[in-house]
Design a protein around this motif. Structure first.
Motif: not given
Ligand SMILES: [Zn+2]
Length: 505
Positions: A190-196
């Motif tokens: 989830t974090l990666i898909s939000g650009g984190f």
């Protein structure tokens, strides 16, 4: 054997009874009123060592709980069952889990480097952008315990069905510990898909054999040491948010700051064997019995100290008035608090080293004298005691009895006690308070976790699984009808996402 450990409430420290005697002396001398004022004043002004921190917690990303539940169900269906005898394990199940993880979490696998140690333990590294910052280590094991034979039909949904039903994911491992493993991967994805992208490097260590000794975690620790990793903290499974804490009768989030050690003493008594028709006076079984009794009847004092005392101090403001007064004035009431805690075996286990005789071995036949008799005593070692001090005390207890004592294998010493002042503690406790709306307290974990083997590669080690359970519900872990509610799945996934975004940023 007549004495039970939990009944023998002894004064807690040499100082407390002296203080108690002094206090009583003063009272007798006509100073009851001043004493009562002191107690009242301390009670009214008592403050728990709550965290006061300016750390800003990351907000919660949107979690897709339906897909997380489906994924957890799929993971439960992969039967990574650890048996006591490793030959009974089906190693293909672990391979299947690894393939499934790669397929299910492509972004996480793209962002992280994977090393496999001890054949099946996974060490992922998500490299941070600032290599000067100490990394953080998250842990969740892959293996599960078997279903107790005969209980299969008592499950509402078959134990390896991974069914999503009645608002929960069902099956062995849905909490312990695939619940954590899947929540961590869902959070990362989830974090990666939000650009984190993390500033601080994150390791994810997933042991393959936590339930049977943790060789994988030991290998992971050795690997991290070789790579000069000294992490800011390790977070593993362990304690939870208890919805009906026995002291406050309300929710309390317990974060394990230490765990007990584990050791088994083997006692051997030898005498001449022979026929039972003409027994000599000396008998190995009798010597053995006397030795076990001597050790058992020399219990460890129940001690108002360490993480359990810290727990009480933290929750005191939320307890009833009498309990709050006792904790606020523990210089006087420690013996009373100790007897309250020790009223249950689980409570007593939190405040001393426990002694549990378990297995016995004697002659192989009813009419044969034992040439050798053996007994085993399992210890759970509280912080402050060591296997060495236990061996000395046991030797003293058996005195001149003709028995020999040895550890059946290298003991696991109790862990060190981690900080409740560190940045990591502040983040964990602020987050735990935010998701649970409950007081947070440090505590002693009386079980065992893989994290014990990683304490040399981290400054602090915490044991916390961010789900809410009643005390009764804890029985399903390693028991029947293990299931994780969708509310808890959402809560723990949110917790990991916010933890990573806060601690690694
Ligand atoms: Zn576990």
């Amino acid at each position: 054997m007549t004495t039970t450990q939990t009944n023998s409430v002894k004064p807690i420290s040499p100082r407390a009874p002296a203080k108690l005697r002094t206090t009583l002396g003063l009272a007798v001398a006509g100073l009851i009123v001043p004493l009562a004022s002191v107690l009242a004043f301390r009670t009214m002004t008592y403050q728990s060592p709550d965290v006061k921190s300016d750390i800003a917690l990351a907000s919660a990303p949107a979690i897709n709980v339906e897909s997380a539940a489906r994924h957890l169900g799929e993971a439960v269906r992969i039967r990574t069952v650890s048996h006591e005898n490793a030959a009974d394990n089906d190693s293909k199940q672990w391979d299947a889990l690894h393939v499934w993880l790669k397929k299910t979490y492509p972004a996480a696998h793209n962002a992280m480097n994977l090393e496999v140690v001890a054949d099946r333990t996974l060490v992922y590294c998500w490299k941070g952008t600032d290599s000067r910052l100490a990394p953080i280590i998250l842990m969740a094991h892959q293996d599960v315990v078997p279903i107790t034979p005969g209980t299969e039909t008592e499950w509402k949904h078959a134990p390896f069905s991974g069914e999503v039903a009645d608002g929960a994911v069902w099956g062995r491992g849905s909490i312990d510990d695939k619940g954590s493993l899947i929540a961590i991967f869902e959070a990362i994805e989830t974090l990666i898909s939000g650009g984190f992208t993390p500033k601080r490097t994150i390791y994810l260590v997933s042991g393959h054999d936590e339930e049977v000794g943790g060789q994988g975690a030991r290998a992971a620790a050795a690997y991290l040491k070789r790579n000069n990793v000294l992490a800011e903290f390790v977070l593993d499974e362990g304690m939870q948010i208890i919805s009906d804490h026995p002291i406050t009768k309300a929710p309390v989030a317990l974060i394990g700051i230490a765990e007990k050690g584990f050791a088994t003493l083997e006692i051997t008594a030898k005498t001449a064997g022979g026929h039972t028709s003409m027994p000599p006076k000396e008998n190995a079984v009798v010597n053995l019995g006397n030795a076990v009794e001597a050790i058992y009847n020399d219990p460890y004092p129940l001690d108002y100290a360490g993480p359990t005392a810290d727990m009480l101090r933290a929750i005191a403001p939320h307890a009833g008035l009498a309990t709050k007064m006792a904790i606020a004035n523990d210089w006087l009431f420690a013996p009373l608090l100790v007897s309250e805690i020790a009223a249950t075996p689980a409570g007593a286990a939190m405040i001393h080293t426990t002694i549990a005789p378990t297995m016995l071995e004697g002659s192989p036949k009813e009419n044969v004298l034992p040439a050798k008799a053996k007994a085993w005593i399992n210890y759970r070692i509280a912080p402050g005691d060591t296997s060495e001090s236990i061996m000395k005390k046991s030797q003293r207890a058996v005195g001149t009895l003709p028995v020999t004592l040895r550890w059946n294998r290298t003991p696991d010493e109790p862990s060190s006690v981690s900080s409740t002042k560190s940045r990591a503690w502040q983040i964990l406790s602020l987050l735990a308070a935010d998701i649970s709306r409950a007081p947070v307290a440090p505590a002693l974990f009386i079980g065992g976790s893989d994290s014990r083997y990683l304490q040399d590669v981290a400054k602090d080690t915490y044991r916390f699984q961010a789900i809410t359970s009643s005390l009764n519900e804890l029985d399903m872990i390693h028991g029947t009808n293990e299931h994780l509610s969708l509310d808890n799945l959402k809560q723990i996934t949110t917790f990991y996402a916010r933890l990573i975004a806060t601690a690694a940023n």
